[in-house]
Design a protein around this motif. Structure first.
Motif, PDB file in Angstrom:
ATOM      1  N   ARG A   1      -1.686  -4.542   2.950  1.00 15.72           N
ATOM      2  CA  ARG A   1      -0.903  -5.441   3.805  1.00 15.72           C
ATOM      3  C   ARG A   1      -1.068  -6.860   3.288  1.00 15.72           C
ATOM      4  N   ARG A   2       0.038  -7.577   3.139  1.00 16.51           N
ATOM      5  CA  ARG A   2      -0.054  -8.951   2.666  1.00 16.51           C
ATOM      6  C   ARG A   2       1.142  -9.748   3.160  1.00 16.51           C
ATOM      7  N   GLU A   3       1.026 -11.044   3.030  1.00 13.39           N
ATOM      8  CA  GLU A   3       2.090 -11.953   3.455  1.00 13.39           C
ATOM      9  C   GLU A   3       2.682 -12.647   2.239  1.00 13.39           C
ATOM     10  N   GLU A   4       3.998 -12.785   2.234  1.00 18.31           N
ATOM     11  CA  GLU A   4       4.719 -13.449   1.148  1.00 18.31           C
ATOM     12  C   GLU A   4       5.412 -14.687   1.709  1.00 18.31           C
ATOM     13  N   PRO A   5       5.116 -15.868   1.157  1.00 21.16           N
ATOM     14  CA  PRO A   5       5.781 -17.076   1.655  1.00 21.16           C
ATOM     15  C   PRO A   5       7.287 -17.035   1.394  1.00 21.16           C
ATOM     16  N   THR A   6       8.060 -17.571   2.328  1.00 22.45           N
ATOM     17  CA  THR A   6       9.511 -17.700   2.170  1.00 22.45           C
ATOM     18  C   THR A   6       9.920 -19.108   2.564  1.00 22.45           C
ATOM     19  N   ASP A   7      11.203 -19.412   2.386  1.00 21.70           N
ATOM     20  CA  ASP A   7      11.712 -20.736   2.756  1.00 21.70           C
ATOM     21  C   ASP A   7      11.648 -20.965   4.262  1.00 21.70           C
ATOM     22  N   THR A   8      11.644 -19.878   5.034  1.00 15.22           N
ATOM     23  CA  THR A   8      11.677 -20.008   6.491  1.00 15.22           C
ATOM     24  C   THR A   8      10.374 -19.576   7.150  1.00 15.22           C
ATOM     25  N   GLY A   9       9.377 -19.236   6.379  1.00 16.41           N
ATOM     26  CA  GLY A   9       8.119 -18.782   6.962  1.00 16.41           C
ATOM     27  C   GLY A   9       7.389 -17.849   6.027  1.00 16.41           C
ATOM     28  N   THR A  10       7.021 -16.671   6.537  1.00 18.81           N
ATOM     29  CA  THR A  10       6.354 -15.668   5.715  1.00 18.81           C
ATOM     30  C   THR A  10       6.922 -14.286   6.027  1.00 18.81           C
ATOM     31  N   MET A  11       6.818 -13.378   5.044  1.00 19.05           N
ATOM     32  CA  MET A  11       7.153 -11.974   5.247  1.00 19.05           C
ATOM     33  C   MET A  11       5.855 -11.191   5.308  1.00 19.05           C
ATOM     34  N   ASP A  12       5.613 -10.522   6.433  1.00 21.17           N
ATOM     35  CA  ASP A  12       4.439  -9.674   6.601  1.00 21.17           C
ATOM     36  C   ASP A  12       4.836  -8.258   6.203  1.00 21.17           C
ATOM     37  N   MET A  13       4.205  -7.726   5.161  1.00 22.08           N
ATOM     38  CA  MET A  13       4.677  -6.457   4.600  1.00 22.08           C
ATOM     39  C   MET A  13       3.538  -5.569   4.139  1.00 22.08           C
ATOM     40  N   TYR A  14       3.848  -4.291   4.001  1.00 25.01           N
ATOM     41  CA  TYR A  14       2.998  -3.348   3.275  1.00 25.01           C
ATOM     42  C   TYR A  14       3.552  -3.258   1.855  1.00 25.01           C
ATOM     43  N   ASP A  15       2.734  -3.623   0.882  1.00 24.20           N
ATOM     44  CA  ASP A  15       3.200  -3.714  -0.494  1.00 24.20           C
ATOM     45  C   ASP A  15       2.123  -3.162  -1.421  1.00 24.20           C
ATOM     46  N   VAL A  16       2.430  -3.138  -2.715  1.00 21.51           N
ATOM     47  CA  VAL A  16       1.466  -2.680  -3.717  1.00 21.51           C
ATOM     48  C   VAL A  16       1.286  -3.770  -4.769  1.00 21.51           C
ATOM     49  N   LEU A  17       0.102  -3.831  -5.331  1.00 15.24           N
ATOM     50  CA  LEU A  17      -0.188  -4.762  -6.419  1.00 15.24           C
ATOM     51  C   LEU A  17      -0.265  -3.936  -7.693  1.00 15.24           C
ATOM     52  N   GLY A  18       0.909  -3.697  -8.286  1.00 19.55           N
ATOM     53  CA  GLY A  18       1.017  -2.733  -9.371  1.00 19.55           C
ATOM     54  C   GLY A  18       0.200  -3.073 -10.598  1.00 19.55           C
ATOM     55  N   THR A  19       0.129  -4.363 -10.976  1.00 17.87           N
ATOM     56  CA  THR A  19      -0.577  -4.716 -12.205  1.00 17.87           C
ATOM     57  C   THR A  19      -2.083  -4.548 -12.074  1.00 17.87           C
ATOM     58  N   GLU A  20      -2.586  -4.428 -10.836  1.00 16.29           N
ATOM     59  CA  GLU A  20      -4.019  -4.271 -10.624  1.00 16.29           C
ATOM     60  C   GLU A  20      -4.431  -2.818 -10.430  1.00 16.29           C
ATOM     61  N   SER A  21      -3.480  -1.892 -10.393  1.00 15.15           N
ATOM     62  CA  SER A  21      -3.815  -0.481 -10.267  1.00 15.15           C
ATOM     63  C   SER A  21      -4.578  -0.014 -11.504  1.00 15.15           C
ATOM     64  N   LEU A  22      -5.558   0.860 -11.319  1.00 10.71           N
ATOM     65  CA  LEU A  22      -6.339   1.355 -12.449  1.00 10.71           C
ATOM     66  C   LEU A  22      -5.538   2.389 -13.235  1.00 10.71           C
ATOM     67  N   LEU A  23      -5.552   2.253 -14.547  1.00 14.09           N
ATOM     68  CA  LEU A  23      -4.738   3.082 -15.435  1.00 14.09           C
ATOM     69  C   LEU A  23      -5.619   4.153 -16.083  1.00 14.09           C
ATOM     70  N   PHE A  24      -5.216   5.409 -15.939  1.00 14.78           N
ATOM     71  CA  PHE A  24      -5.943   6.540 -16.514  1.00 14.78           C
ATOM     72  C   PHE A  24      -5.141   7.108 -17.682  1.00 14.78           C
ATOM     73  N   SER A  25      -5.828   7.363 -18.790  1.00 13.74           N
ATOM     74  CA  SER A  25      -5.166   7.816 -20.017  1.00 13.74           C
ATOM     75  C   SER A  25      -5.485   9.273 -20.298  1.00 13.74           C
ATOM     76  N   PHE A  26      -4.451  10.012 -20.720  1.00 13.35           N
ATOM     77  CA  PHE A  26      -4.593  11.398 -21.158  1.00 13.35           C
ATOM     78  C   PHE A  26      -3.908  11.508 -22.521  1.00 13.35           C
ATOM     79  N   GLU A  27      -4.647  11.986 -23.525  1.00 11.62           N
ATOM     80  CA  GLU A  27      -4.115  12.080 -24.887  1.00 11.62           C
ATOM     81  C   GLU A  27      -4.136  13.526 -25.355  1.00 11.62           C
ATOM     82  N   LYS A  28      -3.083  13.926 -26.055  1.00  8.77           N
ATOM     83  CA  LYS A  28      -3.017  15.285 -26.569  1.00  8.77           C
ATOM     84  C   LYS A  28      -4.213  15.622 -27.447  1.00  8.77           C
TER      85      LYS A  28
END
Length: 293
Positions: free
Chosen positions: A235-262
């Motif tokens: 859950r996070r808030e995003e600033p807007t011109d008229t206030g904030t947006m309270d939303m359920y969102d994801v922080l994609g660049t911070e997700s842990l990346l798992f690798s599988f190689e042939k």
């Protein structure tokens, strides 16, 4: 088994450095074109393929030996591809940290293929900056680049991001996601397509629309590696011109990346192959044309 050189030289118009030759051979090993126990072509054959002196080839082979990828380098006969070591217990990296070097290694191959299924193209767009930079510097030179991307359709109710208070007919959270999806896709496609004109590389970039919200992001590189990261909802808030947006969102660049190689073993090989089948099935069946407005 003896593996012969390719019929066509990688690039007969210029000389390759030892590092570039090592990177190309490393990608052939990584992709499975060269397997454990296979013999490399002779130094003379490699020198002819890359248009360099044998001394340059020897430097490239020594670099691969130091990386543990070759054996019998100094015994007179062509070296063999070494058996892969036991998979290291590496800490998974944040997606933005882990994806860029994987893409850079994949782009050392003559023919690059990247398939991605994700919420937006943000991470892929940013991570492609490094291999594109190396292409502009002349350090890598793929002949073709084929990129296919699956993104959620604009017409479905997304599972995330969504307003905490629930969706409305005029949903600013959905409009924000849609603007990001389209703008990032445009930038990614432009940056790759520009290589057609600047370096005469055969580039194809295509998008299809998913009828659901992907719970994970998946990247498939040259049909040899699968990279997976879970979307962690917060859950996070995003600033807007008229206030904030309270939303359920994801922080994609911070997700842990798992690798599988042939090349890491049967378990990883099966995961990569099944992931590729899953992606191909989606691409060919229930997805639809996607237009970046």
């Amino acid at each position: 088994m003896v593996v012969t050189q390719e019929n066509v030289a990688v690039n007969g118009s210029r000389r390759f450095s030892p590092q570039e030759i090592a990177d190309i051979l490393r990608e052939r090993i990584r992709s499975g074109d060269l397997k454990a126990g296979d013999r490399l072509p002779t130094q003379a054959e490699l020198a002819d393929e890359f248009g360099v002196e044998r001394g340059t080839v020897r430097q490239a082979l020594r670099a691969l030996q130091e990386d543990g990828l070759l054996s019998n380098v100094s015994k007179g006969s062509p070296p063999r591809i070494a058996e892969p070591p036991a998979p290291a217990l590496e800490e998974p990296q944040p997606t933005m940290v882990g994806l860029a070097p994987r893409l850079t290694e994949a782009f050392a191959a003559p023919h690059v293929r990247v398939d991605a299924a994700c919420l937006t193209a943000e991470t892929l767009m940013l991570a492609l900056g490094e291999p594109i930079r190396l292409i502009h510097e002349g350090r890598i030179r793929p002949k073709s680049i084929d990129v296919r991307i699956l993104l959620p359709s604009r017409d479905i109710p997304l599972a995330f991001p969504v307003p905490v208070e629930g969706r409305t007919d005029d949903d600013p959270v959905h409009e924000r996601w849609l603007a990001m999806r389209n703008s990032q896709g445009h930038v990614l496609r432009h940056n790759l397509r520009s290589l057609r004109f600047s370096h005469r590389i055969d580039v194809s970039v295509a998008f299809r629309a998913l009828p659901f919200t992907p719970p994970v992001k998946l990247y498939l590189l040259n049909e040899a590696e699968a990279l997976v990261a879970y979307y962690m909802i917060t859950r996070r808030e995003e600033p807007t011109d008229t206030g904030t947006m309270d939303m359920y969102d994801v922080l994609g660049t911070e997700s842990l990346l798992f690798s599988f190689e042939k090349r890491a073993g049967q378990r990883d090989e099966a995961f990569v192959e099944e992931s590729q089948k899953w992606f191909d099935a989606l691409w060919e069946t229930i997805t639809t044309d996607l237009t970046l407005s």
